[in-house]
Design a protein around this motif. Structure first.
Motif, PDB file in Angstrom:
ATOM      1  N   THR A  96      40.716  44.527  65.803  1.00 15.20           N
ATOM      2  CA  THR A  96      39.860  44.656  64.787  1.00 15.20           C
ATOM      3  C   THR A  96      40.124  44.785  63.363  1.00 15.20           C
ATOM      4  O   THR A  96      40.819  45.284  62.877  1.00 15.20           O
ATOM      5  CB  THR A  96      38.860  46.105  65.087  1.00 15.20           C
ATOM      6  OG1 THR A  96      38.403  45.938  66.476  1.00 15.20           O
ATOM      7  CG2 THR A  96      37.706  46.268  64.176  1.00 15.20           C
ATOM      8  N   VAL A  97      39.344  43.668  62.683  1.00 15.67           N
ATOM      9  CA  VAL A  97      39.805  43.612  61.300  1.00 15.67           C
ATOM     10  C   VAL A  97      38.759  43.871  60.218  1.00 15.67           C
ATOM     11  O   VAL A  97      37.737  43.403  60.400  1.00 15.67           O
ATOM     12  CB  VAL A  97      40.389  42.318  60.949  1.00 15.67           C
ATOM     13  CG1 VAL A  97      40.641  42.039  59.569  1.00 15.67           C
ATOM     14  CG2 VAL A  97      41.666  41.947  61.566  1.00 15.67           C
ATOM     15  N   LEU A  98      38.807  44.847  59.414  1.00 18.68           N
ATOM     16  CA  LEU A  98      37.716  45.048  58.431  1.00 18.68           C
ATOM     17  C   LEU A  98      38.137  44.313  57.128  1.00 18.68           C
ATOM     18  O   LEU A  98      39.349  44.595  56.526  1.00 18.68           O
ATOM     19  CB  LEU A  98      37.669  46.566  57.910  1.00 18.68           C
ATOM     20  CG  LEU A  98      37.358  47.431  59.344  1.00 18.68           C
ATOM     21  CD1 LEU A  98      37.484  48.922  59.139  1.00 18.68           C
ATOM     22  CD2 LEU A  98      35.968  47.066  59.905  1.00 18.68           C
ATOM     23  N   LEU A  99      37.145  43.612  56.471  1.00 20.56           N
ATOM     24  CA  LEU A  99      37.356  43.083  55.050  1.00 20.56           C
ATOM     25  C   LEU A  99      36.796  43.581  53.994  1.00 20.56           C
ATOM     26  O   LEU A  99      35.630  44.066  54.153  1.00 20.56           O
ATOM     27  CB  LEU A  99      37.030  41.471  55.238  1.00 20.56           C
ATOM     28  CG  LEU A  99      37.514  40.614  56.344  1.00 20.56           C
ATOM     29  CD1 LEU A  99      36.698  39.398  56.465  1.00 20.56           C
ATOM     30  CD2 LEU A  99      38.951  40.403  56.103  1.00 20.56           C
ATOM     31  N   ALA A 100      37.585  43.917  52.928  1.00 14.54           N
ATOM     32  CA  ALA A 100      37.049  44.279  51.808  1.00 14.54           C
ATOM     33  C   ALA A 100      36.563  43.272  50.958  1.00 14.54           C
ATOM     34  O   ALA A 100      37.399  42.192  50.525  1.00 14.54           O
ATOM     35  CB  ALA A 100      37.852  45.105  51.041  1.00 14.54           C
ATOM     36  N   LYS A 101      35.008  43.223  50.657  1.00 16.94           N
ATOM     37  CA  LYS A 101      34.881  41.974  50.029  1.00 16.94           C
ATOM     38  C   LYS A 101      34.130  42.522  48.491  1.00 16.94           C
ATOM     39  O   LYS A 101      33.539  43.616  48.680  1.00 16.94           O
ATOM     40  CB  LYS A 101      33.620  41.255  50.505  1.00 16.94           C
ATOM     41  CG  LYS A 101      33.964  40.752  51.992  1.00 16.94           C
ATOM     42  CD  LYS A 101      34.292  39.266  51.969  1.00 16.94           C
ATOM     43  CE  LYS A 101      34.452  38.507  53.066  1.00 16.94           C
ATOM     44  NZ  LYS A 101      34.778  37.261  52.805  1.00 16.94           N
ATOM     45  N   THR A 102      34.291  41.658  47.373  1.00 17.37           N
ATOM     46  CA  THR A 102      33.684  42.035  46.177  1.00 17.37           C
ATOM     47  C   THR A 102      32.296  41.512  45.992  1.00 17.37           C
ATOM     48  O   THR A 102      31.797  40.732  47.255  1.00 17.37           O
ATOM     49  CB  THR A 102      34.500  41.156  44.949  1.00 17.37           C
ATOM     50  OG1 THR A 102      34.481  39.585  45.311  1.00 17.37           O
ATOM     51  CG2 THR A 102      35.913  41.690  44.982  1.00 17.37           C
ATOM     52  N   ALA A 103      31.318  41.829  45.043  1.00 17.19           N
ATOM     53  CA  ALA A 103      30.016  41.514  45.101  1.00 17.19           C
ATOM     54  C   ALA A 103      29.960  40.032  45.178  1.00 17.19           C
ATOM     55  O   ALA A 103      29.055  39.712  45.786  1.00 17.19           O
ATOM     56  CB  ALA A 103      29.313  42.285  43.715  1.00 17.19           C
ATOM     57  N   ASP A 104      30.765  39.250  44.809  1.00 19.63           N
ATOM     58  CA  ASP A 104      30.755  37.814  44.683  1.00 19.63           C
ATOM     59  C   ASP A 104      31.065  37.189  45.992  1.00 19.63           C
ATOM     60  O   ASP A 104      31.324  35.892  46.092  1.00 19.63           O
ATOM     61  CB  ASP A 104      31.196  36.963  43.352  1.00 19.63           C
ATOM     62  CG  ASP A 104      32.787  37.361  43.153  1.00 19.63           C
ATOM     63  OD1 ASP A 104      33.392  37.952  44.083  1.00 19.63           O
ATOM     64  OD2 ASP A 104      33.265  36.726  42.349  1.00 19.63           O
ATOM     65  N   GLY A 105      31.618  37.956  46.922  1.00 19.95           N
ATOM     66  CA  GLY A 105      31.946  37.505  48.217  1.00 19.95           C
ATOM     67  C   GLY A 105      33.586  37.314  48.321  1.00 19.95           C
ATOM     68  O   GLY A 105      34.001  36.725  49.543  1.00 19.95           O
ATOM     69  N   ARG A 106      34.359  37.549  47.232  1.00 23.03           N
ATOM     70  CA  ARG A 106      35.806  37.316  47.864  1.00 23.03           C
ATOM     71  C   ARG A 106      36.497  38.369  48.446  1.00 23.03           C
ATOM     72  O   ARG A 106      36.154  39.460  48.108  1.00 23.03           O
ATOM     73  CB  ARG A 106      36.286  37.194  46.029  1.00 23.03           C
ATOM     74  CG  ARG A 106      36.061  36.040  45.283  1.00 23.03           C
ATOM     75  CD  ARG A 106      36.871  36.087  44.091  1.00 23.03           C
ATOM     76  NE  ARG A 106      36.524  37.212  43.206  1.00 23.03           N
ATOM     77  CZ  ARG A 106      37.510  38.173  42.814  1.00 23.03           C
ATOM     78  NH1 ARG A 106      38.786  37.964  43.230  1.00 23.03           N
ATOM     79  NH2 ARG A 106      37.075  39.443  42.014  1.00 23.03           N
ATOM     80  N   THR A 107      37.419  37.936  49.344  1.00 22.61           N
ATOM     81  CA  THR A 107      38.024  39.010  50.272  1.00 22.61           C
ATOM     82  C   THR A 107      39.254  39.444  49.466  1.00 22.61           C
ATOM     83  O   THR A 107      40.128  38.676  48.760  1.00 22.61           O
ATOM     84  CB  THR A 107      38.310  38.299  51.566  1.00 22.61           C
ATOM     85  OG1 THR A 107      37.392  37.682  52.178  1.00 22.61           O
ATOM     86  CG2 THR A 107      39.333  38.994  52.312  1.00 22.61           C
ATOM     87  N   ILE A 108      39.468  40.617  49.134  1.00 19.56           N
ATOM     88  CA  ILE A 108      40.373  41.529  48.261  1.00 19.56           C
ATOM     89  C   ILE A 108      41.362  42.142  49.038  1.00 19.56           C
ATOM     90  O   ILE A 108      42.185  42.673  48.541  1.00 19.56           O
ATOM     91  CB  ILE A 108      40.021  42.157  47.096  1.00 19.56           C
ATOM     92  CG1 ILE A 108      38.964  43.265  47.776  1.00 19.56           C
ATOM     93  CG2 ILE A 108      39.089  41.246  46.112  1.00 19.56           C
ATOM     94  CD1 ILE A 108      38.775  44.113  46.643  1.00 19.56           C
TER      95      ILE A 108
END
Length: 154
Positions: A54-66
């Motif tokens: 299971t992977v959780l992605l942190a995304k910025t408001a503009d959709g970039r994965t950080i």
């Protein structure tokens, strides 16, 4: 602040790229190149498709994965059944110390509760280079469970 999204197999390339950055950073801090990353993108895709990762992605408001956090389920008698293991957690350096890591951990706790896990475990290297990582987990409710992580390559 970031939004947290559950990764799909189509996110495998992004996850693999972040895993490479994580491994490079660990190797740099430890002076060891002990990681054998062979086809991480295809393995990530397969693990996500099979439901064992299971992977959780942190995304910025503009959709970039950080950043990302990965979880796997394990079972043991000492944990009284199923529990989760945080396998990897990585944020791009410029997005650290701003609540993003805590947001990933909060979502990991929610996933763990939804799956009926009694606990989450994580391992950090017992090295001074990882004191900040160790303190981060402590601030987010993790306690020392004992022992040191060891491995034997096969």
């Amino acid at each position: 602040m970031v939004s947290i999204k559950l990764a799909t197999p189509d996110d495998s390339a992004e996850v693999a790229a972040l895993v490479r950055r994580l491994m490079d950073e660990i190797s740099e801090r430890t002076g060891s190149a002990a990681f054998r990353l062979q086809e991480p993108e295809s393995k990530c895709r397969r693990y996500l498709e099979n439901g064992i990762y299971t992977v959780l992605l942190a995304k910025t408001a503009d959709g970039r994965t950080i950043g990302f956090l990965s979880l796997c389920e394990s079972h043991s008698l000492y944990a009284d059944g199923p529990f989760g293991i945080i396998q990897e957690l990585y944020l791009l350096p410029e997005h650290r110390s701003s609540g993003n890591g805590s947001a990933l951990l909060d979502e990991a706790v929610a996933v763990a509760r939804d799956r009926g896990w009694g606990r989450l475990e994580v391992c950090t290297p017992p090295l001074p280079a990882f004191d900040r990582t160790f303190a981060f987990y402590g601030r987010n409710g993790f306690d020392i469970a004992g022992g040191r992580k060891m491995k034997r390559l096969l």
